[in-house]
Design a protein around this motif. Structure first.
Motif, mmCIF file in Angstrom:
data_model
loop_
_atom_site.group_PDB
_atom_site.id
_atom_site.type_symbol
_atom_site.label_atom_id
_atom_site.label_comp_id
_atom_site.label_asym_id
_atom_site.label_seq_id
_atom_site.Cartn_x
_atom_site.Cartn_y
_atom_site.Cartn_z
ATOM 1 N N UNK A 1 0.880 -1.302 0.352
ATOM 2 C CA UNK A 1 0.144 0.360 0.166
ATOM 3 C C UNK A 1 0.951 1.795 0.000
ATOM 4 N N UNK A 2 0.212 1.991 -0.893
ATOM 5 C CA UNK A 2 0.957 3.081 -0.948
ATOM 6 C C UNK A 2 -0.290 4.734 -0.381
ATOM 7 N N UNK A 3 -0.063 4.885 1.072
ATOM 8 C CA UNK A 3 -1.251 5.719 1.444
ATOM 9 C C UNK A 3 -0.645 7.401 1.054
ATOM 10 N N UNK A 4 -1.414 7.972 0.702
ATOM 11 C CA UNK A 4 -1.104 9.546 0.013
ATOM 12 C C UNK A 4 -1.999 10.563 1.285
ATOM 13 N N UNK A 5 -0.970 11.784 1.604
ATOM 14 C CA UNK A 5 -1.972 12.734 2.638
ATOM 15 C C UNK A 5 -1.654 14.092 2.279
ATOM 16 N N UNK A 6 -2.636 14.251 3.049
ATOM 17 C CA UNK A 6 -2.348 15.606 2.824
ATOM 18 C C UNK A 6 -1.672 16.609 3.835
ATOM 19 N N UNK A 7 -1.707 16.067 5.181
ATOM 20 C CA UNK A 7 -1.214 16.567 6.227
ATOM 21 C C UNK A 7 -0.581 15.331 6.728
ATOM 22 N N UNK B 1 -5.373 5.674 -1.206
ATOM 23 C CA UNK B 1 -4.508 4.655 -0.840
ATOM 24 C C UNK B 1 -4.195 3.996 -2.176
ATOM 25 N N UNK B 2 -3.052 3.650 -3.062
ATOM 26 C CA UNK B 2 -2.790 3.122 -4.263
ATOM 27 C C UNK B 2 -2.243 1.382 -3.912
ATOM 28 N N UNK B 3 -2.869 0.675 -4.178
ATOM 29 C CA UNK B 3 -2.595 -1.179 -3.765
ATOM 30 C C UNK B 3 -3.022 -2.007 -4.417
ATOM 31 N N UNK B 4 -1.281 -2.729 -3.945
ATOM 32 C CA UNK B 4 -1.242 -3.965 -5.676
ATOM 33 C C UNK B 4 -1.459 -4.908 -4.056
ATOM 34 N N UNK B 5 -3.033 -6.082 -4.896
ATOM 35 C CA UNK B 5 -3.029 -6.649 -4.330
ATOM 36 C C UNK B 5 -2.575 -7.790 -5.618
ATOM 37 N N UNK B 6 -2.030 -8.844 -4.892
ATOM 38 C CA UNK B 6 -1.096 -10.459 -6.330
ATOM 39 C C UNK B 6 -2.689 -11.130 -6.181
ATOM 40 N N UNK B 7 -2.906 -11.397 -5.013
ATOM 41 C CA UNK B 7 -4.555 -12.698 -5.477
ATOM 42 C C UNK B 7 -5.704 -11.904 -6.626
ATOM 43 N N UNK B 8 -5.859 -10.360 -6.384
ATOM 44 C CA UNK B 8 -6.581 -10.100 -7.683
ATOM 45 C C UNK B 8 -6.015 -9.927 -8.629
ATOM 46 N N UNK C 1 -7.739 -7.777 -11.322
ATOM 47 C CA UNK C 1 -6.946 -6.225 -11.238
ATOM 48 C C UNK C 1 -5.896 -6.384 -10.246
ATOM 49 N N UNK C 2 -5.124 -6.496 -10.231
ATOM 50 C CA UNK C 2 -3.807 -5.588 -8.943
ATOM 51 C C UNK C 2 -3.589 -4.715 -7.969
ATOM 52 N N UNK C 3 -3.953 -4.015 -8.737
ATOM 53 C CA UNK C 3 -3.717 -2.337 -8.846
ATOM 54 C C UNK C 3 -4.855 -1.872 -8.778
ATOM 55 N N UNK C 4 -5.147 -1.090 -7.484
ATOM 56 C CA UNK C 4 -6.654 -0.384 -6.821
ATOM 57 C C UNK C 4 -6.362 1.293 -6.687
ATOM 58 N N UNK C 5 -7.268 1.935 -6.696
ATOM 59 C CA UNK C 5 -6.864 3.620 -6.129
ATOM 60 C C UNK C 5 -8.234 3.657 -5.121
ATOM 61 N N UNK C 6 -7.991 3.713 -3.770
ATOM 62 C CA UNK C 6 -8.656 4.074 -2.939
ATOM 63 C C UNK C 6 -8.657 5.386 -1.958
ATOM 64 N N UNK C 7 -10.079 5.728 -1.962
ATOM 65 C CA UNK C 7 -10.113 6.859 -1.323
ATOM 66 C C UNK C 7 -10.396 6.885 -0.181
ATOM 67 N N UNK C 8 -10.508 7.991 0.743
ATOM 68 C CA UNK C 8 -10.967 7.902 2.152
ATOM 69 C C UNK C 8 -11.880 6.985 3.156
ATOM 70 N N UNK C 9 -12.642 7.895 2.564
ATOM 71 C CA UNK C 9 -13.834 5.876 3.107
ATOM 72 C C UNK C 9 -13.968 5.045 2.109
ATOM 73 N N UNK C 10 -12.873 4.749 2.146
ATOM 74 C CA UNK C 10 -13.069 3.209 1.334
ATOM 75 C C UNK C 10 -13.925 2.377 0.011
ATOM 76 N N UNK C 11 -13.593 4.006 -1.493
ATOM 77 C CA UNK C 11 -14.451 3.472 -2.436
ATOM 78 C C UNK C 11 -13.337 3.381 -3.106
#
Length: 132
Positions: free
Chosen positions: A73-79, A87-94, A99-109
């Protein structure tokens, strides 16, 4: 006395000897303690390129990198004291499914998911708007 081995007595059970098996040390270590999932150098280059661009625009200020057993997981913060913006995630199981890569916002969407990291990171490209 003879050179012949002793014959087992009737009614008396003797423990059987198990033959030793050769185990590959690499396989044994991976079975006991699997390595965490990590980003490859080319993947980090693509992520850090987007991160640098967004820092230059003043939208992002900090990041965190987590290597877990099941995903990276690569997490990005304002502060740095807040929840991550993305969160930029790499999940090899998917990898074989959505697809292994996903971008998730603060709410988990999940904003975007795919097999190609550069295509997934295009979610951060800004759309130009026509101003009257």
């Amino acid at each position: 006395m003879t050179d012949q081995p002793d014959l087992p007595e009737e009614g008396v059970e003797r423990p059987e000897r198990h033959s030793a098996s050769v185990v590959d040390l690499k396989d044994y270590r991976q079975a006991r303690d699997p390595l965490p999932v990590t980003f490859h150098r080319t993947e980090l280059d693509a992520i850090l390129w987007v991160y640098g661009r967004m820092v230059g625009e003043g939208e992002w200020r900090d990041y965190a990198l987590d290597h877990l057993k099941d995903k990276a997981v690569f997490s990005v913060f304002k502060r740095s004291g807040e929840m991550p913006l993305y969160r930029i995630e790499k999940n090899p199981k998917l990898a074989a499914k959505q697809g292994a890569y996903s971008v998730v916002n603060t709410n988990g969407m999940i904003l975007k998911r795919g097999h190609d990291l550069k295509q997934v990171l295009k979610v951060f490209d800004k759309v130009l708007k026509l101003i009257d």
